[in-house]
Design a protein around this motif. Structure first.
Motif, mmCIF file in Angstrom:
data_model
loop_
_atom_site.group_PDB
_atom_site.id
_atom_site.type_symbol
_atom_site.label_atom_id
_atom_site.label_comp_id
_atom_site.label_asym_id
_atom_site.label_seq_id
_atom_site.Cartn_x
_atom_site.Cartn_y
_atom_site.Cartn_z
ATOM 1 N N ASP A 55 9.556 -0.901 1.710
ATOM 2 C CA ASP A 55 9.029 0.086 0.776
ATOM 3 C C ASP A 55 8.491 1.307 1.513
ATOM 4 O O ASP A 55 7.990 2.227 0.919
ATOM 5 C CB ASP A 55 7.889 -0.535 -0.033
ATOM 6 C CG ASP A 55 6.776 -1.028 0.873
ATOM 7 O OD1 ASP A 55 5.639 -1.013 0.416
ATOM 8 O OD2 ASP A 55 7.058 -1.410 2.010
ATOM 9 N N GLY A 56 8.602 1.266 2.830
ATOM 10 C CA GLY A 56 8.110 2.388 3.606
ATOM 11 C C GLY A 56 6.652 2.287 3.926
ATOM 12 O O GLY A 56 6.090 3.153 4.581
ATOM 13 N N VAL B 64 0.855 -1.186 0.000
ATOM 14 C CA VAL B 64 0.000 0.000 0.000
ATOM 15 C C VAL B 64 0.891 1.236 0.000
ATOM 16 O O VAL B 64 1.845 1.319 0.783
ATOM 17 C CB VAL B 64 -0.933 0.023 1.229
ATOM 18 C CG1 VAL B 64 -1.735 1.310 1.252
ATOM 19 C CG2 VAL B 64 -1.863 -1.181 1.223
ATOM 20 N N SER B 65 0.601 2.164 -0.873
ATOM 21 C CA SER B 65 1.347 3.417 -0.924
ATOM 22 C C SER B 65 0.605 4.493 -0.151
ATOM 23 O O SER B 65 -0.587 4.698 -0.353
ATOM 24 C CB SER B 65 1.526 3.870 -2.378
ATOM 25 O OG SER B 65 2.104 5.165 -2.430
ATOM 26 N N TYR B 66 1.320 5.141 0.743
ATOM 27 C CA TYR B 66 0.713 6.236 1.495
ATOM 28 C C TYR B 66 1.032 7.589 0.870
ATOM 29 O O TYR B 66 0.670 8.629 1.423
ATOM 30 C CB TYR B 66 1.187 6.191 2.943
ATOM 31 C CG TYR B 66 0.669 4.980 3.689
ATOM 32 C CD1 TYR B 66 -0.694 4.825 3.934
ATOM 33 C CD2 TYR B 66 1.524 3.977 4.109
ATOM 34 C CE1 TYR B 66 -1.182 3.716 4.593
ATOM 35 C CE2 TYR B 66 1.045 2.857 4.773
ATOM 36 C CZ TYR B 66 -0.306 2.741 5.020
ATOM 37 O OH TYR B 66 -0.781 1.628 5.673
ATOM 38 N N ARG C 192 4.236 1.376 -6.242
ATOM 39 C CA ARG C 192 5.004 1.093 -5.027
ATOM 40 C C ARG C 192 5.360 -0.389 -4.955
ATOM 41 O O ARG C 192 6.478 -0.759 -4.591
ATOM 42 C CB ARG C 192 4.202 1.491 -3.791
ATOM 43 C CG ARG C 192 4.962 1.304 -2.491
ATOM 44 C CD ARG C 192 6.106 2.296 -2.369
ATOM 45 N NE ARG C 192 5.593 3.618 -2.056
ATOM 46 C CZ ARG C 192 6.281 4.744 -2.242
ATOM 47 N NH1 ARG C 192 7.496 4.689 -2.762
ATOM 48 N NH2 ARG C 192 5.756 5.909 -1.933
ATOM 49 N N ALA C 193 4.427 -1.256 -5.344
ATOM 50 C CA ALA C 193 4.701 -2.695 -5.347
ATOM 51 C C ALA C 193 5.797 -3.036 -6.348
ATOM 52 O O ALA C 193 6.633 -3.907 -6.094
ATOM 53 C CB ALA C 193 3.417 -3.465 -5.670
ATOM 54 N N GLN C 194 5.810 -2.352 -7.489
ATOM 55 C CA GLN C 194 6.859 -2.589 -8.476
ATOM 56 C C GLN C 194 8.225 -2.208 -7.913
ATOM 57 O O GLN C 194 9.230 -2.883 -8.168
ATOM 58 C CB GLN C 194 6.579 -1.805 -9.758
ATOM 59 C CG GLN C 194 7.630 -1.977 -10.846
ATOM 60 C CD GLN C 194 7.771 -3.415 -11.314
ATOM 61 O OE1 GLN C 194 6.787 -4.151 -11.373
ATOM 62 N NE2 GLN C 194 8.984 -3.821 -11.650
ATOM 63 N N VAL D 98 0.184 -6.905 -5.149
ATOM 64 C CA VAL D 98 0.518 -8.057 -4.309
ATOM 65 C C VAL D 98 1.773 -8.727 -4.852
ATOM 66 O O VAL D 98 1.905 -8.945 -6.060
ATOM 67 C CB VAL D 98 -0.642 -9.069 -4.259
ATOM 68 C CG1 VAL D 98 -0.189 -10.384 -3.618
ATOM 69 C CG2 VAL D 98 -1.808 -8.491 -3.471
ATOM 70 N N ILE D 99 2.703 -9.046 -3.955
ATOM 71 C CA ILE D 99 3.933 -9.752 -4.304
ATOM 72 C C ILE D 99 3.888 -11.123 -3.639
ATOM 73 O O ILE D 99 3.669 -11.235 -2.437
ATOM 74 C CB ILE D 99 5.172 -8.971 -3.846
ATOM 75 C CG1 ILE D 99 5.225 -7.606 -4.549
ATOM 76 C CG2 ILE D 99 6.445 -9.764 -4.123
ATOM 77 C CD1 ILE D 99 6.332 -6.709 -4.062
#
Length: 312
Positions: A185-186, A124-126, A135-137, A273-274
């Protein structure tokens, strides 16, 4: 005579008042700037699109029993109650099951020990300017970089769009079932999965528990590299047709005086999803070498099944 002079000025005074009022009204409408409260205000930014997935499924039930029996052949010789326990798996401990889940299976047989670990992470990107998929990439690319895949020589690896490798990635090897720096990823914010261990690059992977492999979490002594390189087409590589981006890693190593163990990892991203599939085999005989092609086929088949389940 003076009263008449005073009355003569009244029409002129009235005309002056009308002109002043008209001037004030006209100034407010000039250019429309006074009537637009948004003039000069900053433009509101549009938030990036959210990811496709908002939750994760229960992981220990994600692998069909038929596949578990194939992946864990040693369990077939166990009593029925123990088989049920082995096939049920052990769920990974995570802080938020909507963000990260995992499961671990292991079985010791007369010929070899096998361990299977799957890990699913929803990113999830905030940052409103960065989408969940982007962000997942970024997280996936760091995993791919950390795996240190060999450069292709004269072949087309079919790199999926947006799968460029970024140097300087700091996350652990994507072959690990869980990322000890979850939230690298933060955004993930999950801790280390205590049920799994991490392999890095050419270092030896964690061996399955039980038998000659020792207890879970036992430090692994890096072994000497395999004398025989993987056959052509079986080397660590990028994969086509699996999610939005995918790669496979294959590590053969020896831990101390134990037999060589091979760990095949398949990592893929689909939307935000990874998924990581890690499959390890350690033969009972010291001189035996696990078959790379067989392990890769089984790991890839499971990864494909998990990708299909995500699309359902």
């Amino acid at each position: 005579m003076q009263p008449k002079a005073r009355h003569a000025y009244l029409p002129g005074l009235a005309a002056l008042l009308v002109a002043v009022v008209a001037g004030c009204s006209g100034g407010g409408a000039d250019g429309g700037s006074a009537a637009d409260p948004k003039a000069g205000s900053p433009t509101t930014a549009t938030a990036a699109a959210p990811g496709k997935y908002r939750t994760l499924r229960e992981p220990c039930g994600a692998v069909p029993l038929s596949m578990l029996k194939d992946l864990l052949p040693g369990a077939a010789s166990l009593p029925e109650d123990q088989q049920t326990k082995v096939y049920g798996g052990t769920a990974a401990v995570t802080y938020d099951t909507d963000r990260r889940v995992g499961c671990n299976w292991k079985a010791d047989g007369a010929d070899a020990s096998h361990q299977l670990v799957i890990d699913l992470e929803r990113v999830v990107s905030y940052d409103p300017a960065v989408s969940d998929d982007d962000r997942a990439q970024e997280v996936y690319t760091r995993k791919e970089t950390s795996a240190a895949l060999p450069s292709p020589s004269g072949t087309n690896t079919g790199t999926p769009p947006g799968t460029s490798v970024t140097p300087g990635g700091s996350s652990p090897d994507a072959g690990s079932a869980t990322d000890p720096t979850a939230g690298g990823d933060g955004d993930s914010g999950n801790g280390t999965n205590p049920n799994t261990t991490t392999q890095t690059g050419a270092s030896s992977p964690a061996a399955p528990s039980g038998g000659a492999s020792g207890s879970p979490g036992t430090p692994v002594t890096p072994g000497s590299p395999s004398e025989t390189p993987p056959a052509e087409g079986l080397e660590p590589r990028l994969l086509d047709g699996l999610g939005d981006a995918a790669f496979l890693n294959d590590v053969l190593a020896r831990s101390g005086s134990a037999a060589q163990h091979r760990t095949v990892s398949v990592v893929f991203r689909t939307s935000n999803v990874i998924v990581t599939v890690r499959y390890t085999e350690q033969p009972a005989l010291t001189a035996a070498v696990p078959d790379s092609a067989e392990l890769q086929d089984k790991a890839r088949a499971l990864a494909k099944r998990l990708a299909e389940e995500l699309d359902e």
